[in-house]
Motif scaffolding. Structure first.
Motif, PDB file in Angstrom:
ATOM      1  N   ASP A   1       1.710  -2.554 -11.924  1.00  0.00           N
ATOM      2  CA  ASP A   1       1.458  -1.388 -12.778  1.00  0.00           C
ATOM      3  C   ASP A   1       2.362  -1.454 -14.004  1.00  0.00           C
ATOM      4  O   ASP A   1       1.905  -1.727 -15.110  1.00  0.00           O
ATOM      5  CB  ASP A   1       1.681  -0.099 -11.991  1.00  0.00           C
ATOM      6  CG  ASP A   1       1.328   1.146 -12.800  1.00  0.00           C
ATOM      7  OD1 ASP A   1       0.622   1.021 -13.822  1.00  0.00           O
ATOM      8  OD2 ASP A   1       1.747   2.246 -12.401  1.00  0.00           O
ATOM      9  N   GLU A   2       3.672  -1.244 -13.811  1.00  0.00           N
ATOM     10  CA  GLU A   2       4.605  -1.270 -14.934  1.00  0.00           C
ATOM     11  C   GLU A   2       5.833  -2.105 -14.593  1.00  0.00           C
ATOM     12  O   GLU A   2       6.221  -2.225 -13.425  1.00  0.00           O
ATOM     13  CB  GLU A   2       5.051   0.150 -15.293  1.00  0.00           C
ATOM     14  CG  GLU A   2       3.937   1.032 -15.831  1.00  0.00           C
ATOM     15  CD  GLU A   2       4.428   2.414 -16.222  1.00  0.00           C
ATOM     16  OE1 GLU A   2       5.419   2.884 -15.605  1.00  0.00           O
ATOM     17  OE2 GLU A   2       3.844   3.010 -17.134  1.00  0.00           O
TER      18      GLU A   2
ATOM     19  N   THR B   1       6.621  -1.326 -10.681  1.00  0.00           N
ATOM     20  CA  THR B   1       5.804  -0.424  -9.867  1.00  0.00           C
ATOM     21  C   THR B   1       4.433  -1.063  -9.720  1.00  0.00           C
ATOM     22  O   THR B   1       4.056  -1.955 -10.497  1.00  0.00           O
ATOM     23  CB  THR B   1       5.684   0.975 -10.492  1.00  0.00           C
ATOM     24  OG1 THR B   1       5.214   0.845 -11.845  1.00  0.00           O
ATOM     25  CG2 THR B   1       7.016   1.690 -10.482  1.00  0.00           C
ATOM     26  N   VAL B   2       3.688  -0.609  -8.714  1.00  0.00           N
ATOM     27  CA  VAL B   2       2.384  -1.208  -8.423  1.00  0.00           C
ATOM     28  C   VAL B   2       1.320  -0.126  -8.303  1.00  0.00           C
ATOM     29  O   VAL B   2       1.634   1.060  -8.153  1.00  0.00           O
ATOM     30  CB  VAL B   2       2.440  -2.063  -7.129  1.00  0.00           C
ATOM     31  CG1 VAL B   2       3.339  -3.273  -7.320  1.00  0.00           C
ATOM     32  CG2 VAL B   2       2.907  -1.221  -5.941  1.00  0.00           C
ATOM     33  N   LYS B   3       0.049  -0.542  -8.356  1.00  0.00           N
ATOM     34  CA  LYS B   3      -1.065   0.395  -8.276  1.00  0.00           C
ATOM     35  C   LYS B   3      -2.216  -0.245  -7.517  1.00  0.00           C
ATOM     36  O   LYS B   3      -2.303  -1.468  -7.375  1.00  0.00           O
ATOM     37  CB  LYS B   3      -1.526   0.790  -9.676  1.00  0.00           C
ATOM     38  CG  LYS B   3      -2.039  -0.390 -10.504  1.00  0.00           C
ATOM     39  CD  LYS B   3      -2.408   0.046 -11.925  1.00  0.00           C
ATOM     40  CE  LYS B   3      -2.878  -1.156 -12.754  1.00  0.00           C
ATOM     41  NZ  LYS B   3      -3.204  -0.764 -14.157  1.00  0.00           N
ATOM     42  N   HIS B   4      -3.114   0.599  -7.028  1.00  0.00           N
ATOM     43  CA  HIS B   4      -4.320   0.122  -6.366  1.00  0.00           C
ATOM     44  C   HIS B   4      -5.343  -0.322  -7.411  1.00  0.00           C
ATOM     45  O   HIS B   4      -5.547   0.364  -8.422  1.00  0.00           O
ATOM     46  CB  HIS B   4      -4.930   1.222  -5.497  1.00  0.00           C
ATOM     47  CG  HIS B   4      -4.085   1.615  -4.330  1.00  0.00           C
ATOM     48  ND1 HIS B   4      -3.897   0.802  -3.228  1.00  0.00           N
ATOM     49  CD2 HIS B   4      -3.372   2.752  -4.073  1.00  0.00           C
ATOM     50  CE1 HIS B   4      -3.121   1.416  -2.358  1.00  0.00           C
ATOM     51  NE2 HIS B   4      -2.782   2.596  -2.843  1.00  0.00           N
ATOM     52  N   THR B   5      -5.984  -1.455  -7.184  1.00  0.00           N
ATOM     53  CA  THR B   5      -7.068  -1.925  -8.041  1.00  0.00           C
ATOM     54  C   THR B   5      -8.185  -2.465  -7.149  1.00  0.00           C
ATOM     55  O   THR B   5      -8.033  -2.552  -5.926  1.00  0.00           O
ATOM     56  CB  THR B   5      -6.610  -3.054  -8.990  1.00  0.00           C
ATOM     57  OG1 THR B   5      -6.465  -4.282  -8.244  1.00  0.00           O
ATOM     58  CG2 THR B   5      -5.288  -2.717  -9.669  1.00  0.00           C
TER      59      THR B   5
ATOM     60  N   ASN C   1       4.463   5.524  -5.129  1.00  0.00           N
ATOM     61  CA  ASN C   1       5.120   5.181  -6.384  1.00  0.00           C
ATOM     62  C   ASN C   1       6.547   4.685  -6.167  1.00  0.00           C
ATOM     63  O   ASN C   1       7.492   5.114  -6.827  1.00  0.00           O
ATOM     64  CB  ASN C   1       5.131   6.376  -7.355  1.00  0.00           C
ATOM     65  CG  ASN C   1       5.457   5.951  -8.777  1.00  0.00           C
ATOM     66  OD1 ASN C   1       5.092   4.871  -9.215  1.00  0.00           O
ATOM     67  ND2 ASN C   1       6.161   6.801  -9.501  1.00  0.00           N
TER      68      ASN C   1
ATOM     69  N   VAL D   1      -3.583  -4.314  -4.365  1.00  0.00           N
ATOM     70  CA  VAL D   1      -2.417  -3.781  -5.061  1.00  0.00           C
ATOM     71  C   VAL D   1      -1.952  -4.797  -6.096  1.00  0.00           C
ATOM     72  O   VAL D   1      -1.761  -5.976  -5.790  1.00  0.00           O
ATOM     73  CB  VAL D   1      -1.283  -3.465  -4.068  1.00  0.00           C
ATOM     74  CG1 VAL D   1      -0.024  -3.023  -4.821  1.00  0.00           C
ATOM     75  CG2 VAL D   1      -1.727  -2.380  -3.081  1.00  0.00           C
TER      76      VAL D   1
ATOM     77  N   ALA E   1       2.248   1.612  -3.573  1.00  0.00           N
ATOM     78  CA  ALA E   1       1.271   2.141  -4.524  1.00  0.00           C
ATOM     79  C   ALA E   1       0.993   3.615  -4.262  1.00  0.00           C
ATOM     80  O   ALA E   1       0.883   4.415  -5.207  1.00  0.00           O
ATOM     81  CB  ALA E   1      -0.015   1.325  -4.454  1.00  0.00           C
ATOM     82  N   ASP E   2       0.881   3.994  -2.998  1.00  0.00           N
ATOM     83  CA  ASP E   2       0.595   5.391  -2.644  1.00  0.00           C
ATOM     84  C   ASP E   2       1.742   6.323  -3.045  1.00  0.00           C
ATOM     85  O   ASP E   2       1.516   7.453  -3.488  1.00  0.00           O
ATOM     86  CB  ASP E   2       0.369   5.521  -1.132  1.00  0.00           C
ATOM     87  CG  ASP E   2      -0.936   4.899  -0.662  1.00  0.00           C
ATOM     88  OD1 ASP E   2      -1.823   4.668  -1.514  1.00  0.00           O
ATOM     89  OD2 ASP E   2      -1.053   4.642   0.550  1.00  0.00           O
TER      90      ASP E   2
ATOM     91  N   ASN F   1       0.831  -1.208   0.000  1.00  0.00           N
ATOM     92  CA  ASN F   1       0.000   0.000   0.000  1.00  0.00           C
ATOM     93  C   ASN F   1       0.866   1.259   0.000  1.00  0.00           C
ATOM     94  O   ASN F   1       0.559   2.230  -0.695  1.00  0.00           O
ATOM     95  CB  ASN F   1      -0.954  -0.009   1.192  1.00  0.00           C
ATOM     96  CG  ASN F   1      -2.216  -0.803   0.912  1.00  0.00           C
ATOM     97  OD1 ASN F   1      -2.878  -0.600  -0.095  1.00  0.00           O
ATOM     98  ND2 ASN F   1      -2.557  -1.713   1.810  1.00  0.00           N
TER      99      ASN F   1
END
Length: 286
Positions: free
Chosen positions: A276-277, A265-269, A250, A273, A247-248, A244
């Motif tokens: 992302d890329e 990198t990761v993101k919230h879904t 970056n 989490v 993701a928050d 978390n």
């Protein structure tokens, strides 16, 4: 400051052990297994060049164990720690500090080598301090029966005998700010006691050396926890907290054991989490 990936070698581990209770039909989507159920694993270390210091994070398995020992891990590829250091213009004698995330053999084995006569073991980095923490050191030097095969005394005790061992302070909470090595450290206890995750401020980015808190990109879903972890329910909480934050804020997650993905990198879904890329070290470090 400059960062360099150091590839200390590649090996294979049992996919079931790497993903614990997760069904093979799920984990093979990201980490395909061979006919022996083994998956590709890297020992991707990280070198930090910062003014007059060269700090190496983890050192791989090393090369002092027996052929029988290495036969269990199906070594592949031609990467070695020395070759990788040389590719960036360095030698192991240039290293000033070796930071060990934890003392399992695949993370610290390269820190110690045979002496010339093969009668005893000695530090492989003669000009470096070796960094651990007192809680984890005690855990490794007096191992429980579950981890005894991963904490090899020949990898550990020569550091202390040499007088080159130093300890990082253990914080009251999860993150140690402004440590002696100029990067923050996240302490995680699920995989093993007081594993240390370096968080490096680099050119406006936070580079996190994930060690065994997140072995591969395939381990992003929270329940995807290794069978090797001593406290898997604690790993769940630590992964959730760290991912978390990642993701928050970056964070760039440097994957030590993912043979095919270097940095993510990761993101919230809606599912939590997730990836992302995917990045290469060359793209992020240059």
């Amino acid at each position: 400051m400059q960062l360099y990936p150091i590839n200390a070698g590649n090996f294979k581990l049992d996919g079931g052990a790497m993903f614990g209770v997760v069904p093979k039909s799920l984990w093979t989507r990201t980490n395909p297994a061979d006919s022996n159920n083994m998956i590709d694993i890297a020992a991707r270390c990280l070198l930090i060049e910062d003014e007059n210091r060269l700090i190496l994070i983890d050192t791989g398995m090393g090369n002092k164990q027996s052929d029988k020992f290495y036969g269990y891990y199906f070594l592949w590829g031609d990467d070695t720690l020395d070759k990788s250091l040389a590719s960036h213009g360095f030698h192991r004698d240039d290293i000033t500090d070796v930071f060990m995330t934890h003392l399992h053999f695949d993370h610290c084995g390269g820190s110690i080598q045979w002496n010339k006569d093969k009668t005893s073991c000695e530090p492989a980095f003669k000009n470096a301090y070796f960094w651990s923490n007192s809680s984890h050191w005690k855990w490794a030097a007096e191992p429980n029966r579950r981890e005894k095969a991963s904490f090899l005394k020949e990898n550990i005790l020569p550091m202390q005998d040499s007088g080159q061992l130093k300890f990082i302070s253990v914080p009251n909470d999860k993150i140690l700010k402004n440590s002696e090595l100029e990067f923050d450290i996240f302490f995680a206890d699920g995989h093993t006691d007081k594993q240390m995750i370096p968080m490096i401020n680099y050119k406006g980015k936070t580079i996190c050396f994930m060690a065994d808190l997140l072995p591969t990109a395939g381990h992003l879903p929270l329940p995807f926890v290794m069978g090797y972890d001593t406290r898997p329910l604690l790993t769940l909480d630590e992964k959730e907290l760290f991912l978390n934050m990642a993701a928050d804020q970056n964070f760039y997650l440097f994957l030590e054991h993912d043979a095919h993905n270097e940095i993510i990198t990761v993101k919230h879904t809606e599912k939590g989490v997730r990836l992302d890329e995917i990045h290469t070290c060359k793209t992020i470090f240059n």
